[in-house]
Design an enzyme around this catalytic site. Structure first.
Site, PDB file in Angstrom:
ATOM      1  N   TYR A  69       0.634  -1.771  -0.031  1.00 52.69           N
ATOM      2  CA  TYR A  69      -0.351   0.253   0.099  1.00 52.69           C
ATOM      3  C   TYR A  69       0.689   1.367  -0.379  1.00 52.69           C
ATOM      4  O   TYR A  69       0.551   2.102  -0.702  1.00 52.69           O
ATOM      5  CB  TYR A  69      -1.194   0.157   1.526  1.00 52.69           C
ATOM      6  CG  TYR A  69      -2.051  -1.129   1.102  1.00 52.69           C
ATOM      7  CD1 TYR A  69      -3.234  -0.974   0.630  1.00 52.69           C
ATOM      8  CD2 TYR A  69      -1.752  -2.205   1.938  1.00 52.69           C
ATOM      9  CE1 TYR A  69      -4.667  -1.669   0.609  1.00 52.69           C
ATOM     10  CE2 TYR A  69      -2.936  -3.254   1.830  1.00 52.69           C
ATOM     11  CZ  TYR A  69      -4.036  -2.875   1.119  1.00 52.69           C
ATOM     12  OH  TYR A  69      -4.548  -3.977   1.307  1.00 52.69           O
ATOM     13  N   HIS A  82      -6.086  -7.129  -6.193  1.00 55.04           N
ATOM     14  CA  HIS A  82      -6.289  -8.295  -5.012  1.00 55.04           C
ATOM     15  C   HIS A  82      -4.560  -7.947  -5.031  1.00 55.04           C
ATOM     16  O   HIS A  82      -4.144  -9.295  -4.364  1.00 55.04           O
ATOM     17  CB  HIS A  82      -6.354  -9.783  -5.945  1.00 55.04           C
ATOM     18  CG  HIS A  82      -5.928 -10.224  -7.182  1.00 55.04           C
ATOM     19  ND1 HIS A  82      -6.525  -9.072  -8.648  1.00 55.04           N
ATOM     20  CD2 HIS A  82      -5.394 -11.067  -7.849  1.00 55.04           C
ATOM     21  CE1 HIS A  82      -5.888  -9.359  -9.692  1.00 55.04           C
ATOM     22  NE2 HIS A  82      -4.786 -10.700  -9.251  1.00 55.04           N
ATOM     23  N   GLU A 112      -1.916 -16.775 -10.000  1.00 56.43           N
ATOM     24  CA  GLU A 112      -1.178 -15.839 -10.405  1.00 56.43           C
ATOM     25  C   GLU A 112       0.734 -16.039 -10.366  1.00 56.43           C
ATOM     26  O   GLU A 112       1.019 -15.459 -10.796  1.00 56.43           O
ATOM     27  CB  GLU A 112      -1.229 -14.374 -10.400  1.00 56.43           C
ATOM     28  CG  GLU A 112      -2.482 -13.883 -10.985  1.00 56.43           C
ATOM     29  CD  GLU A 112      -2.655 -12.287 -10.712  1.00 56.43           C
ATOM     30  OE1 GLU A 112      -1.385 -11.534 -10.925  1.00 56.43           O
ATOM     31  OE2 GLU A 112      -3.512 -11.805 -11.331  1.00 56.43           O
ATOM     32  N   ASN A 164     -12.302   0.078  -5.834  1.00 51.81           N
ATOM     33  CA  ASN A 164     -12.186  -0.236  -7.154  1.00 51.81           C
ATOM     34  C   ASN A 164     -12.747  -0.776  -7.857  1.00 51.81           C
ATOM     35  O   ASN A 164     -14.057  -1.838  -7.338  1.00 51.81           O
ATOM     36  CB  ASN A 164     -11.434  -0.887  -6.705  1.00 51.81           C
ATOM     37  CG  ASN A 164     -10.690  -1.760  -8.232  1.00 51.81           C
ATOM     38  OD1 ASN A 164     -10.941  -0.889  -9.543  1.00 51.81           O
ATOM     39  ND2 ASN A 164      -9.488  -2.980  -8.919  1.00 51.81           N
TER      40      ASN A 164
END
Length: 184
Positions: A118, A150, A176, A141
């Site tokens: 962040y 994510h 991912e 979002n």
């Protein structure tokens, strides 16, 4: 507003199945405008009411709309591990200011299979003390998965929060290759 401008603002929508549950996809003539997790009847009704209010036109259920064909195809490819990047026009009209700036940086600067903190994302947009505001931007979002909120995690390695639920975030990160796949 003339008829053509009104047509651009009208949204079409459908619900698609995914590995993380039903997703509501909505698009305008500008592009994909929103993705909503866990699109049960109650969630869908609330999301469509809010979308219609924001756009000034009631969204139309149109699963065969050409505006949705490419998003549907690309989401299926993503969840089948055949797509790493979405190549869709996006309608950014539901987000503005700092939140839009942060989400655009996230989209362009944090590729598939990677994560960002962040605070790091806050620094990237020139607001080094705004880590908490970045978290709020992630929660606002309107295009999750496509604009990959994510992929934003805590500095200490924690997974952080997620509007779609932590299990959804874990699943997307595992897809991912950032996290190991669950054992069962």
């Amino acid at each position: 507003m003339n008829a053509t401008a009104q047509d651009q603002r009208a949204a079409v929508w459908t619900v698609v199945d995914s590995d993380i549950g039903p997703l509501l996809l909505a698009a305008t003539g500008e592009g994909l405008v929103t993705v909503v997790f866990h699109a049960t009847d109650a969630v869908r009704t609330k999301a469509l009411d809010r979308l219609g209010s924001r756009l000034g036109a009631e969204p139309v259920h149109a699963p065969d709309s050409p505006l949705l064909a490419e998003p549907i195809r690309q989401f299926a490819e993503y969840f089948a591990a055949g797509r790493r990047d979405f190549e869709l026009p996006l309608d950014w009209s539901l987000i503005s200011g700092f939140n839009r700036q942060v989400l655009r940086e996230l989209l362009s600067g944090v590729p598939y299979g990677s994560v960002v903190g962040y605070g790091d994302l806050a620094r990237r947009v020139g607001q080094p003390g705004a880590a908490q505001a970045v978290g709020l931007a992630m929660g606002a979002n309107p295009l999750p998965v496509v604009v990959p909120c994510h992929r934003v995690v805590e500095r200490d390695g924690g997974i952080g929060g997620f509007g779609g639920g932590l299990e959804t975030k874990r699943h997307l990160l595992a897809l991912e290759g950032v996290l190991p796949q669950p054992l069962f």
